[in-house]
Design a protein around this motif. Structure first.
Motif, PDB file in Angstrom:
ATOM      1  N   CYS A   1       8.552   2.467  -6.148  1.00 29.96           N
ATOM      2  CA  CYS A   1       7.970   1.613  -7.176  1.00 29.96           C
ATOM      3  C   CYS A   1       8.955   1.415  -8.323  1.00 29.96           C
ATOM      4  CB  CYS A   1       6.669   2.240  -7.684  1.00 29.96           C
ATOM      5  SG  CYS A   1       5.937   1.439  -9.134  1.00 29.96           S
TER       6      CYS A   1
ATOM      7  N   ARG B   1      10.790  -2.281  -9.150  1.00 24.90           N
ATOM      8  CA  ARG B   1      10.474  -2.894 -10.442  1.00 24.90           C
ATOM      9  C   ARG B   1      11.721  -3.091 -11.305  1.00 24.90           C
ATOM     10  NH1 ARG B   1       5.052  -0.768 -13.444  1.00 24.90           N
ATOM     11  NH2 ARG B   1       3.523  -1.291 -11.840  1.00 24.90           N
TER      12      ARG B   1
ATOM     13  N   LYS C   1      -3.210   7.256  -7.402  1.00 20.78           N
ATOM     14  CA  LYS C   1      -4.480   6.564  -7.179  1.00 20.78           C
ATOM     15  C   LYS C   1      -4.869   6.556  -5.711  1.00 20.78           C
ATOM     16  CE  LYS C   1      -6.670   2.045  -7.981  1.00 20.78           C
ATOM     17  NZ  LYS C   1      -6.451   0.687  -8.532  1.00 20.78           N
TER      18      LYS C   1
ATOM     19  N   ASP D   1      10.273   5.430 -19.771  1.00 20.46           N
ATOM     20  CA  ASP D   1       9.496   4.255 -20.156  1.00 20.46           C
ATOM     21  C   ASP D   1      10.128   2.978 -19.614  1.00 20.46           C
ATOM     22  OD1 ASP D   1       7.627   5.750 -21.509  1.00 20.46           O
ATOM     23  OD2 ASP D   1       8.608   5.524 -23.458  1.00 20.46           O
TER      24      ASP D   1
ATOM     25  N   ASP E   1       3.564   4.558 -15.029  1.00 25.11           N
ATOM     26  CA  ASP E   1       2.692   3.622 -14.321  1.00 25.11           C
ATOM     27  C   ASP E   1       2.852   3.764 -12.816  1.00 25.11           C
ATOM     28  OD1 ASP E   1       0.777   1.373 -14.469  1.00 25.11           O
ATOM     29  OD2 ASP E   1       2.386   0.267 -13.481  1.00 25.11           O
ATOM     30  N   CYS E   2       4.099   3.935 -12.356  1.00 23.97           N
ATOM     31  CA  CYS E   2       4.334   4.109 -10.921  1.00 23.97           C
ATOM     32  C   CYS E   2       3.687   5.394 -10.422  1.00 23.97           C
ATOM     33  CB  CYS E   2       5.838   4.123 -10.634  1.00 23.97           C
ATOM     34  SG  CYS E   2       6.635   2.491 -10.749  1.00 23.97           S
TER      35      CYS E   2
ATOM     36  N   GLY F   1       1.027   6.822 -11.729  1.00 20.44           N
ATOM     37  CA  GLY F   1      -0.409   6.591 -11.699  1.00 20.44           C
ATOM     38  C   GLY F   1      -0.844   5.802 -10.481  1.00 20.44           C
ATOM     39  N   ARG F   2      -0.054   4.788 -10.119  1.00 16.71           N
ATOM     40  CA  ARG F   2      -0.382   3.978  -8.949  1.00 16.71           C
ATOM     41  C   ARG F   2      -0.294   4.798  -7.664  1.00 16.71           C
ATOM     42  NH1 ARG F   2      -0.321  -1.639  -9.440  1.00 16.71           N
ATOM     43  NH2 ARG F   2      -0.023  -2.359 -11.571  1.00 16.71           N
TER      44      ARG F   2
ATOM     45  N   ASP G   1       9.343   2.493 -16.014  1.00 15.41           N
ATOM     46  CA  ASP G   1       7.907   2.428 -15.680  1.00 15.41           C
ATOM     47  C   ASP G   1       7.457   3.608 -14.832  1.00 15.41           C
ATOM     48  OD1 ASP G   1       7.656  -0.217 -16.854  1.00 15.41           O
ATOM     49  OD2 ASP G   1       8.718  -0.960 -15.092  1.00 15.41           O
TER      50      ASP G   1
END
Length: 257
Positions: free
Chosen positions: A61, A65, A110, A97, A103-104, A106-107, A100
Motif C-alpha cells: 500500500c 501510493r 481491517k 505521515d 492509513d495503510c 488501518g486498511r 501514509d
C-alpha cells in the motif's frame, strides 16, 4: 561457524517485525523447529504468518501510493539506515505521515484478525518496501547476464560503509547471484504458502555457499531470509547491469502526470 553467526546476527537486524497480537487465541506460541527440510526454520504460529501477510499488505500500500518517493528512499538508504539529507522535503519526523503508513496499516488490519500495535523502525519499513518496489518495477523474473558482478560495489550506503550494512549486502548479493530464479520466486510467493517453502528449500544450496556449511545447524527465521533476498533482488535490478533505469524514469513521469 563464527562467520556464519556474524552473518545471521547481522541479517536478523533487518528483519524486525511489526508487533502483532492475536486476540482470537491466547495460546499461539509454537517453539517447534520445522522438520522435513534441509535446514532448521522456526515453525510459524498462525498469528506470525498472518502478521507477515499484513506487513506485506502495508508495504505494498505504501509503495503504490508513493511510487516516486519509495524509489527515492531505497536509492538513498541501506538495510541499516536512511540518508534523510538526500530526500526532498522529507525528514525522519514526517516520513511515516508522508508515506501514509498509518492509513495503510488501518486498511490492512481491517481485513485481518489481528490487532496491531505499531512498533516499526525506519529500516524495517525500508526493507519491507524493497520487496514491493522490486515486484512493482520488475514484471518478469529478473535474469542476470553471465558477466553479472559477484558483489555490487556501486551500492549506496547511507552512512558510509557501515559494517552491518556491508555484511548484509554481501550476503544478499551472493544469494541472488547464485540463485536469481528461486530468489525471484520467493518474493512472488505469499508469506506462509507452499510456494514460499518450496523456494526456500531450493535456495538452501546457495545459503550454504554464501553463509557456510554451518547454516544447516542454525535456526533461521523465514522472514529474515526473505528480507535479505528482497534487498539483493532490488539492488540487482536498480544497480546491476540489467537495471531498468529508463523504465523506472518513465513510470515516475507517468505517476506525476
Amino acid at each position: 561457524m563464527k562467520r556464519l553467526a556474524i552473518i545471521l546476527a547481522t541479517a536478523a537486524m533487518v528483519a524486525t517485525p511489526v508487533v502483532a497480537q492475536d486476540n482470537s487465541n491466547p495460546d499461539t506460541r509454537n517453539d517447534n523447529i520445522q522438520t522435513g527440510s534441509r535446514f532448521k526454520r522456526q515453525s510459524e504460529a498462525a498469528n506470525v504468518t498472518e502478521a507477515r501477510v499484513m506487513q506485506k499488505a502495508v508495504a505494498r500500500c505504501v509503495v503504490y501510493r508513493n511510487k516516486q518517493l519509495s524509489r527515492e528512499l531505497l536509492a538513498n538508504s541501506d538495510t541499516v539506515s536512511i540518508d534523510f539529507y538526500k530526500l526532498d522535503d522529507v525528514d525522519a519526523d514526517g516520513l511515516f505521515d508522508e508515506l501514509d503508513v498509518a492509513d495503510c496499516l488501518g486498511r490492512a488490519a481491517k481485513y485481518g484478525t489481528l490487532s496491531i500495535r505499531m512498533n516499526i523502525q525506519f529500516r524495517t519499513l525500508r526493507n519491507l518496501m524493497a520487496e514491493e518496489v522490486y515486484l512493482m518495477d520488475q514484471d518478469d523474473p529478473l535474469v542476470l547476464p553471465a558477466n553479472a558482478p559477484e558483489y555490487l560495489e556501486n551500492r549506496n550506503y547511507a552512512t558510509g560503509r557501515h559494517p552491518a550494512a556491508v555484511a548484509t549486502a554481501k550476503l544478499s548479493d551472493c544469494l541472488t547471484l547464485n540463485d536469481v530464479a528461486n530468489s525471484d520466486a520467493l518474493l512472488r510467493s505469499r508469506p506462509g504458502s507452499d510456494e514460499e517453502d518450496e523456494a526456500l528449500e531450493a535456495i538452501f544450496p546457495s545459503l550454504e555457499t554464501c553463509a557456510g556449511e554451518g547454516i544447516a545447524d542454525a535456526e533461521i527465521e523465514t522472514s529474515m531470509v526473505r528480507t535479505v533476498i528482497a534487498d539483493g533482488m532490488w539492488a540487482r535490478m536498480h544497480y546491476g547491469p540489467t537495471a531498468p533505469v529508463a523504465v523506472a524514469e518513465e513510470e515516475t513521469k507517468d505517476d506525476d502526470a
